[in-house]
Every structure is written in C-alpha cells, then in structure tokens.
Design a protein around this motif. Sequence first.
Motif, PDB file in Angstrom:
ATOM      1  N   ALA A 219      33.867  17.764  12.147  1.00 55.98           N
ATOM      2  CA  ALA A 219      33.584  17.927  10.721  1.00 55.98           C
ATOM      3  C   ALA A 219      33.103  16.591  10.166  1.00 55.98           C
ATOM      4  N   VAL A 220      31.994  16.620   9.457  1.00 50.59           N
ATOM      5  CA  VAL A 220      31.390  15.428   8.867  1.00 50.59           C
ATOM      6  C   VAL A 220      31.319  15.625   7.362  1.00 50.59           C
TER       7      VAL A 220
ATOM      8  N   GLY B  84      23.158  15.012  21.244  1.00 52.21           N
ATOM      9  CA  GLY B  84      24.556  15.405  21.054  1.00 52.21           C
ATOM     10  C   GLY B  84      25.434  14.285  20.540  1.00 52.21           C
ATOM     11  N   LEU B  85      24.843  13.117  20.240  1.00 51.90           N
ATOM     12  CA  LEU B  85      25.602  11.974  19.724  1.00 51.90           C
ATOM     13  C   LEU B  85      25.527  11.974  18.204  1.00 51.90           C
ATOM     14  N   VAL B  86      26.644  12.295  17.559  1.00 48.06           N
ATOM     15  CA  VAL B  86      26.686  12.464  16.107  1.00 48.06           C
ATOM     16  C   VAL B  86      27.450  11.300  15.475  1.00 48.06           C
ATOM     17  N   LEU B  87      26.827  10.676  14.491  1.00 51.12           N
ATOM     18  CA  LEU B  87      27.502   9.611  13.759  1.00 51.12           C
ATOM     19  C   LEU B  87      28.442  10.236  12.734  1.00 51.12           C
ATOM     20  N   PRO B  88      29.746   9.970  12.802  1.00 47.37           N
ATOM     21  CA  PRO B  88      30.681  10.646  11.907  1.00 47.37           C
ATOM     22  C   PRO B  88      30.642  10.148  10.479  1.00 47.37           C
ATOM     23  N   ARG B  89      30.298   8.867  10.277  1.00 42.86           N
ATOM     24  CA  ARG B  89      30.256   8.304   8.927  1.00 42.86           C
ATOM     25  C   ARG B  89      29.170   7.224   8.894  1.00 42.86           C
TER      26      ARG B  89
ATOM     27  N   ALA C 200      28.225  -0.274   5.149  1.00 41.15           N
ATOM     28  CA  ALA C 200      28.134   0.632   6.289  1.00 41.15           C
ATOM     29  C   ALA C 200      29.435   0.613   7.076  1.00 41.15           C
ATOM     30  N   PHE C 201      29.873   1.799   7.510  1.00 41.56           N
ATOM     31  CA  PHE C 201      30.968   1.871   8.464  1.00 41.56           C
ATOM     32  C   PHE C 201      30.486   1.347   9.814  1.00 41.56           C
ATOM     33  N   ARG C 202      31.421   1.017  10.664  1.00 39.97           N
ATOM     34  CA  ARG C 202      31.083   0.551  12.010  1.00 39.97           C
ATOM     35  C   ARG C 202      31.450   1.595  13.060  1.00 39.97           C
TER      36      ARG C 202
END
Length: 208
Positions: free
Chosen positions: A60-61, A108-113, A122-124
């Motif tokens: 969930a994003v 298939g690589l999803v950045l969560p935040r 920016a989050f890391r």
Amino acid sequence: MAGGFRPVDRPGLAAHLAGRAGSPAGRVRVLVDGAPPAAPLELARAAADLLRARGRDALAVHADDFLRPASVRLEQGRHDPDMFLDGWLDEPALRREVLAPMGPGGSGLVLPRLRDLARDRAFRDEPVPLGPDGVVLLAGGRLLGRGLAAELTVHLRVGGAALRRLLPAGEEWTAPAYARYEREGDPGGYADVLVMADHPDRPALRDA
C-alpha cells in the motif's frame, strides 16, 4: 455502473477489495481513491495484509507521500482549494516510481515514499521489489481522472455535508476541492468499485 448497493463493514470491504485485486494473474495496480474521512489508506493497507496472507506480494502506497515540493504546491498560498485539487500531487513521480514499474515490462521495484510532507524533504527509502504477481495499492484523494494507469479503481464517495462534518480540524478548506472533484470529474461514474462512505464505518458498495 451495474447493480445496486449492498451494505458491508470495513473488514468485509477490505476482503472484497483483496478479492478483486487478487483475481487477475500478473501484476495489478489498484487506485483506492477517497477523501481522508473515508480512510482510503487504511482500506488499502487492510487489503494488502489480506493479499500477503494469501501468498501475493502487496504494498500500500500513500499518495500524500508523493506531493510536489512546498515551493510549488503552496505558490498560491496554503489554503487554495484549486491548487490542492490540481497542483499538489506529483503525478509524474507516481507514474515513474509506483505505477510504471508494475506495468507491462516493468521492473516490479516500487518506491514506497518520495517526499516527507512535514519536513519537505525527500525520504531515503529504497524501492520495494514486488514479484510477477504483486499488487500495488495507491491510496489517497483526487486520484481518478488523471490518466494514472490501473487495473482496478475504487472510489470512496463522501457527500458534501458529511465531508464537511468529518474532515479533520484544519482541513475544512479542502472541502470545495473535493466537491469540485466530484462534480467535474465524476470519479464514481467510472470507478470499478463505488463505495458510499458518508458513514465510513458502515459503507455500501457497488461493483461495475
């Protein structure tokens, strides 16, 4: 839309969403659209938990973690409803970091935040790998009608009077933006699942 509404509790709604999201083979992108009182992120997380329990990768994003920098989104002031509707979401980042990776040929690589709203930084976070049958559930407000790619769309509709009553303190100024969104965008008119959420703990749903 076809068929009538039927009452359901929140766990039942999450189970229904998980069932719809988990039925197609391959990667699935789900948009769970609704104003804060309808708790779209809570619903997306509950559905993701159910999907993982059934053996599917699911994430969930929160769309609010993909807002544009404050210097851009607040250029018309902090409480401009038109900018809130049309200028806050970083749509290119959502496409690039969340939805495209789950599309045909995606990694298939999803950045969560992406961006910390409170600190405007920016989050890391590192991208989260989702397998060939993974599901990403993007949750938040004002998501439909923007050309965001998805295999399943859900709209949690809260009427104007209920929205004004239920919005958290300090967020009442967003009510005109959500009213315009409903009026001009008609998100419930083409959502695959429409949920009436004037009483968020006692929703009613209708499938396309």
